[in-house]
Design an enzyme around this catalytic site. Sequence first.
Site, PDB file in Angstrom:
ATOM      1  N   GLU A  87      -0.802  -4.025  -3.046  1.00  0.00           N
ATOM      2  CA  GLU A  87       0.584  -3.923  -3.536  1.00  0.00           C
ATOM      3  C   GLU A  87       1.042  -5.180  -4.240  1.00  0.00           C
ATOM      4  O   GLU A  87       1.785  -5.128  -5.227  1.00  0.00           O
ATOM      5  CB  GLU A  87       1.539  -3.613  -2.367  1.00  0.00           C
ATOM      6  CG  GLU A  87       1.384  -2.226  -1.771  1.00  0.00           C
ATOM      7  CD  GLU A  87       0.360  -2.137  -0.651  1.00  0.00           C
ATOM      8  OE1 GLU A  87      -0.482  -3.066  -0.524  1.00  0.00           O
ATOM      9  OE2 GLU A  87       0.398  -1.147   0.096  1.00  0.00           O
ATOM     10  N   ALA A 116       0.367   4.751  -2.791  1.00  0.00           N
ATOM     11  CA  ALA A 116       1.546   5.523  -3.144  1.00  0.00           C
ATOM     12  C   ALA A 116       1.493   5.739  -4.651  1.00  0.00           C
ATOM     13  O   ALA A 116       0.871   4.952  -5.379  1.00  0.00           O
ATOM     14  CB  ALA A 116       2.801   4.753  -2.759  1.00  0.00           C
ATOM     15  N   GLY A 157      -0.781   2.515   0.097  1.00  0.00           N
ATOM     16  CA  GLY A 157      -0.305   3.546   1.018  1.00  0.00           C
ATOM     17  C   GLY A 157      -1.447   4.386   1.588  1.00  0.00           C
ATOM     18  O   GLY A 157      -1.322   4.943   2.685  1.00  0.00           O
TER      19      GLY A 157
END
Length: 256
Positions: free
Chosen positions: A130, A64, A107
């Site tokens: 993450e 992301a 992501g």
Amino acid sequence: MTEVLLETPMESVALLRINRPEAKNALNAEVRRQLAEHMARLGGDTGIRAIVMTGNEEAFAAGADIKDMAEVGAIELMLRNNHLLWRTIAQCPKPVIAAVNGYAWGGGCELVMHADIIVAGENASFSQPEVKVGIMPGAGGTQRLTRAVGKYKAMLLAMTGQAITGTEAGQMGLASKVVPDAEVLSAALDIAKTIARMPPLAIAQIKEVMLAGQDASLETALMLERKAFQLLFASRDQKEGMKAFLEKRKPAYEGI
Ligand code: CO8
């Protein structure tokens, strides 16, 4: 739409290319919106029988977009309703094949796991990093990764953020097929072409039953399978497929 390019490299096959090379194909809001829009439209297009989703040589998608998230608050994040876009991708009824070169991180790895079949380059890089930026996977990484590779490998990946190669992903069960990097897209397109020649109702039932059955009890899942199996005997393609076999000729499937 320029963040996600749509091509039709061969009849009945759509190719979606994430196109943000300057940001290693990081998934910003526009990429996610365009991906979902394409998937929704292609999902309802009877002329499309398989979808290949890819990035470029360096990155499928490196996660992301961190710039989009760095300063956001929890409520704003909640109000973005990103899960609706991810859900649209997950619910696409057409077979989706991910062709992965380079980084499939965060992501990006989660997006790959929305596909039904994953073709990875030997040197592709898969990771759920993450935790290294203070968060955790938020688009299915804790769940789909566990289902794909099992609890212990998934925990190791999510808690350390370590990356694995495409070859390792294949060994772990995170890729359907591993090929030399230069052959990833052509291998994915070959699979798409093979699937596109199959009777589409059978393909759709296989996808629906496999995905729904994963989260049901074995008895319920077997019942779903049985009902879908029986239903296909109402299709013209079932009659055509079996007749063609007995007549020793190629079947001509119509999708009905
Ligand atoms: N977000 C934003 N920009 C990125 C991202 C990213 N995820 N990844 C790369 N970029 C940008 C870099 O900032 C850089 O931009 P600039 O040239 O303006 O500085 C450009 O892409 C090129 O990147 P690098 O110079 O860093 O390239 P390297 O080859 O040196 O390194 C890496 C490549 C290793 C992939 C490195 O870029 C990296 O570590 N990227 C971040 C990876 C990461 O942490 N991903 C996880 C993000 S969090 C996440 O995905 C949560 C998902 C939960 C779902 C949420 C739904 C909303």
